[in-house]
Design an enzyme around this catalytic site. Sequence first.
Site, PDB file in Angstrom:
ATOM      1  N   ILE A 166      -5.550  -5.089   1.495  1.00  0.00           N
ATOM      2  CA  ILE A 166      -6.227  -5.178   0.204  1.00  0.00           C
ATOM      3  C   ILE A 166      -5.208  -5.780  -0.753  1.00  0.00           C
ATOM      4  O   ILE A 166      -4.068  -5.320  -0.831  1.00  0.00           O
ATOM      5  CB  ILE A 166      -6.718  -3.795  -0.278  1.00  0.00           C
ATOM      6  N   SER A 167      -5.576  -6.854  -1.441  1.00  0.00           N
ATOM      7  CA  SER A 167      -4.637  -7.569  -2.305  1.00  0.00           C
ATOM      8  C   SER A 167      -4.184  -6.707  -3.469  1.00  0.00           C
ATOM      9  O   SER A 167      -4.896  -5.792  -3.899  1.00  0.00           O
ATOM     10  CB  SER A 167      -5.281  -8.851  -2.841  1.00  0.00           C
TER      11      SER A 167
END
Length: 221
Positions: A67-68
């Site tokens: 997840i960025s």
Amino acid sequence: MVMENEEIRYVRRRKQMVENQIARRGINDPFVLGAMGTVPRHLFVSEALMDQAYGDFPLPIGEQQTISQPYIVAEMTQALEPTGNDRVLEIGTGSGYQAAILSRIVSRVYTVERIHSLYIRARALFDRLGYYNIATRYSDGTTGWKAESPFDRIIITAGAPDIPSVLVDQLAVGGRLVAPVGTESVQSLIKLVKEKTGVRSTDLGGCRFVKLIGEHGWKEN
């Protein structure tokens, strides 16, 4: 009471994330800031990582995907210049967090994921949270979603060697596309605007994403 206090703690962390990591670094679109302050990021990671969810860094979500970091999500969202009437295509659902952010801003999000376990998990989470304006598809995202095209905005959430022409074809005239483009290890964030006479691109700076795997991306090792 414990659950209530825990929820209050996450609300506070989310507010701090928006103020300290996002707004202070130049993200000023009120709709982007509002979405980042509303979507419960901690629910998009494993229970073991929930306490780290609002830190300024990416986190693993399994299947060698991440997840960025919050700032990158906000930067890419703002670069799209999203409006309330937009139909947005996302390539790479991953955790589902980016699609959730977009869903709070635009009319409808179409998101494609090639890894089945991530697709199933994200779809279930969208239903649980009531994000009913997100359509999901289990497929090779590099081919887009032709049946639902053209799209007003397209976002690619994995690093591509080039922007697939098939995705540019599915972008409406006047639309925006944002994608990390470069080598397997480092990319530049590229914003593309489609005009009647062609496309115009802008380099928004360096970034690093997992590889975009598919027919029009990198080949799987």
